[in-house]
Design a protein around this motif. Structure first.
Motif, PDB file in Angstrom:
ATOM      1  N   ASP A 155     -10.086  30.812   6.175  1.00 29.59           N
ATOM      2  CA  ASP A 155      -8.930  29.934   6.007  1.00 29.59           C
ATOM      3  C   ASP A 155      -9.266  28.907   4.933  1.00 29.59           C
ATOM      4  OD1 ASP A 155      -6.702  28.347   6.226  1.00 29.59           O
ATOM      5  OD2 ASP A 155      -7.108  27.650   8.266  1.00 29.59           O
ATOM      6  N   VAL A 156      -8.640  29.051   3.771  1.00 34.09           N
ATOM      7  CA  VAL A 156      -8.900  28.177   2.618  1.00 34.09           C
ATOM      8  C   VAL A 156      -7.953  26.978   2.678  1.00 34.09           C
ATOM      9  CG1 VAL A 156      -8.975  28.035   0.106  1.00 34.09           C
ATOM     10  CG2 VAL A 156      -9.582  30.182   1.254  1.00 34.09           C
ATOM     11  N   GLY A 157      -8.506  25.769   2.663  1.00 34.49           N
ATOM     12  CA  GLY A 157      -7.680  24.573   2.810  1.00 34.49           C
ATOM     13  C   GLY A 157      -7.188  24.481   4.242  1.00 34.49           C
ATOM     14  N   CYS A 158      -8.125  24.418   5.186  1.00 28.00           N
ATOM     15  CA  CYS A 158      -7.825  24.664   6.597  1.00 28.00           C
ATOM     16  C   CYS A 158      -6.979  23.596   7.261  1.00 28.00           C
ATOM     17  CB  CYS A 158      -9.117  24.853   7.376  1.00 28.00           C
ATOM     18  SG  CYS A 158     -10.221  23.411   7.348  1.00 28.00           S
ATOM     19  N   GLY A 159      -6.987  22.359   6.755  1.00 27.62           N
ATOM     20  CA  GLY A 159      -6.219  21.303   7.417  1.00 27.62           C
ATOM     21  C   GLY A 159      -6.668  21.128   8.857  1.00 27.62           C
ATOM     22  N   THR A 160      -5.748  21.266   9.802  1.00 29.01           N
ATOM     23  CA  THR A 160      -6.071  21.116  11.229  1.00 29.01           C
ATOM     24  C   THR A 160      -6.881  22.279  11.766  1.00 29.01           C
ATOM     25  OG1 THR A 160      -4.046  22.232  11.912  1.00 29.01           O
ATOM     26  CG2 THR A 160      -3.946  19.824  11.668  1.00 29.01           C
ATOM     27  N   GLY A 161      -6.964  23.369  11.000  1.00 26.95           N
ATOM     28  CA  GLY A 161      -7.689  24.546  11.456  1.00 26.95           C
ATOM     29  C   GLY A 161      -6.853  25.521  12.248  1.00 26.95           C
ATOM     30  N   ILE A 162      -5.546  25.319  12.305  1.00 26.79           N
ATOM     31  CA  ILE A 162      -4.684  26.106  13.175  1.00 26.79           C
ATOM     32  C   ILE A 162      -4.753  27.598  12.878  1.00 26.79           C
ATOM     33  CG2 ILE A 162      -2.680  25.678  11.683  1.00 26.79           C
ATOM     34  CD1 ILE A 162      -0.928  25.772  14.169  1.00 26.79           C
ATOM     35  N   LEU A 163      -4.875  27.993  11.596  1.00 21.36           N
ATOM     36  CA  LEU A 163      -4.836  29.421  11.262  1.00 21.36           C
ATOM     37  C   LEU A 163      -6.134  30.122  11.640  1.00 21.36           C
ATOM     38  CD1 LEU A 163      -2.995  29.133   7.829  1.00 21.36           C
ATOM     39  CD2 LEU A 163      -2.024  29.740  10.058  1.00 21.36           C
ATOM     40  N   ALA A 164      -7.272  29.503  11.351  1.00 21.67           N
ATOM     41  CA  ALA A 164      -8.549  30.099  11.760  1.00 21.67           C
ATOM     42  C   ALA A 164      -8.672  30.121  13.282  1.00 21.67           C
ATOM     43  CB  ALA A 164      -9.717  29.337  11.138  1.00 21.67           C
ATOM     44  N   ILE A 165      -8.161  29.091  13.940  1.00 16.62           N
ATOM     45  CA  ILE A 165      -8.182  29.073  15.406  1.00 16.62           C
ATOM     46  C   ILE A 165      -7.319  30.205  15.956  1.00 16.62           C
ATOM     47  CG2 ILE A 165      -7.468  27.733  17.427  1.00 16.62           C
ATOM     48  CD1 ILE A 165      -8.292  25.204  15.840  1.00 16.62           C
ATOM     49  N   ALA A 166      -6.159  30.442  15.338  1.00 16.36           N
ATOM     50  CA  ALA A 166      -5.303  31.555  15.748  1.00 16.36           C
ATOM     51  C   ALA A 166      -6.038  32.884  15.597  1.00 16.36           C
ATOM     52  CB  ALA A 166      -4.017  31.567  14.933  1.00 16.36           C
ATOM     53  N   ALA A 167      -6.813  33.024  14.511  1.00 16.69           N
ATOM     54  CA  ALA A 167      -7.585  34.253  14.297  1.00 16.69           C
ATOM     55  C   ALA A 167      -8.660  34.404  15.368  1.00 16.69           C
ATOM     56  CB  ALA A 167      -8.208  34.242  12.908  1.00 16.69           C
ATOM     57  N   ALA A 168      -9.374  33.321  15.661  1.00 15.21           N
ATOM     58  CA  ALA A 168     -10.439  33.385  16.662  1.00 15.21           C
ATOM     59  C   ALA A 168      -9.891  33.753  18.032  1.00 15.21           C
ATOM     60  CB  ALA A 168     -11.170  32.045  16.719  1.00 15.21           C
ATOM     61  N   LYS A 169      -8.699  33.245  18.352  1.00 16.18           N
ATOM     62  CA  LYS A 169      -8.128  33.492  19.675  1.00 16.18           C
ATOM     63  C   LYS A 169      -7.463  34.856  19.786  1.00 16.18           C
ATOM     64  CE  LYS A 169      -6.789  30.247  22.315  1.00 16.18           C
ATOM     65  NZ  LYS A 169      -6.128  29.151  23.038  1.00 16.18           N
ATOM     66  N   THR A 170      -7.408  35.604  18.673  1.00 14.11           N
ATOM     67  CA  THR A 170      -6.866  36.963  18.722  1.00 14.11           C
ATOM     68  C   THR A 170      -7.929  37.996  18.376  1.00 14.11           C
ATOM     69  OG1 THR A 170      -5.975  36.593  16.481  1.00 14.11           O
ATOM     70  CG2 THR A 170      -4.447  36.352  18.338  1.00 14.11           C
ATOM     71  N   GLY A 171      -9.200  37.614  18.481  1.00 17.13           N
ATOM     72  CA  GLY A 171     -10.257  38.603  18.428  1.00 17.13           C
ATOM     73  C   GLY A 171     -11.123  38.652  17.194  1.00 17.13           C
TER      74      GLY A 171
END
Length: 289
Positions: A155-171
């Protein structure tokens, strides 16, 4: 926030507002300024730009751009010395984007059981899930997950991290976020712990940083930033991706789609999908060359 901080608001028809927003985006002197554009009144066809200048030069530059577009009503307002971001977000409703449900602490009583739940509270980083660009990325990701999985996600320019967190929580086994803003990295890591997500965030300048490159190549790269850096990072994002990997790009207006898409097509990508929400667009591109 200092007493001199201001917000610039412009209202007018959609075509004029989008043209003015494109002018702001194309001005290299205003790269650090923040603005949003959205439909304020559907019945009357009124669109609104909210701009938050960093300094007096930004104020003059943004105000001049907006006032040069006939049909826009422009006002400049002082911002009170308060945590206006947290105050404004605390009353926002939760957001559903495909399988993802984004909510704040005030929504804990309405969290569904059959969704991937992401708790993201207001803070000093972009990406609460309410903005059209973030929703577009989550919807695009949800559609991709219906037919494929992504082991390594950046996740480039992660901000709050919501997108990488979404990826982690889906495997995803590797879910790494990077940002040039140290407070955003700190907030993102706090959000990962809050969501019990195996996502990690690092402070880095560029994708060639060893902390970023060492985890690649990636199967999926999110980049929810702005159109100019999306274009300038096209080669770096290609090199970060494995062949056949996917880039989900956002932070761009519909009027900027052609420019960003062209940069990636020239690097060996194909456009698979575009998702539009309000004036914003998210692009799904796959590396084929």
């Amino acid at each position: 926030m200092s007493e001199s901080a201001v917000q610039i608001i412009a209202r007018g028809p959609r075509a004029i507002a989008e043209a003015a927003a494109a002018a702001l985006d194309s001005d290299p002197l205003l790269e650090g300024a923040t603005y949003s554009i959205l439909e304020e009144d559907e019945d009357r066809g009124v669109w609104r730009i909210d701009a938050f200048p960093n300094d007096a030069d930004d104020v003059r530059g943004i105000e001049a751009h907006l006032k040069s577009h006939d049909g826009l009503a422009v006002i400049v307002e002082k911002l009170a010395d308060a945590d206006w971001l947290a105050m404004s977000l605390s009353g926002l409703p939760p957001v559903r984007a495909g399988r993802f449900f984004v909510y704040g602490a005030h929504d804990e009583g309405v969290v569904p059981r059959n969704t991937v739940n992401l708790k993201i509270d207001a803070g000093a980083a972009f990406g609460t899930g309410h903005h059209g660009t973030t929703v577009g990325c989550l919807v695009a990701f949800d559609e991709l997950l219906k037919r494929e999985r992504f082991e390594r996600v950046l996740d480039v320019g992660c901000g709050t991290g919501i997108l990488a967190i979404a990826a982690a929580k889906t495997g995803s086994k590797v879910a790494l976020g990077t940002d040039i803003d140290e407070p955003s990295v700190r907030i993102a890591n706090e959000n990962a712990r809050l969501n019990l997500a195996n996502a990690r965030f690092v402070h880095a300048f560029g994708l060639n940083d060893r902390k970023v490159r060492g985890q690649g190549p990636y199967d999926l790269v999110f980049a929810n930033i702005l159109a100019p850096p999306l274009v300038s990072l096209s080669q770096d994002i290609k090199e970060a991706l494995a062949l056949g990997g996917v880039a989900i790009l956002s932070g761009l207006l519909r009027t900027q789609e052609r420019r960003v898409t062209a940069a990636y097509l020239s690097r060996g990508f194909v456009l698979e999908r575009r998702i539009r929400r309000d004036a914003w667009s998210a692009l799904v591109l796959r590396r084929v060359g």
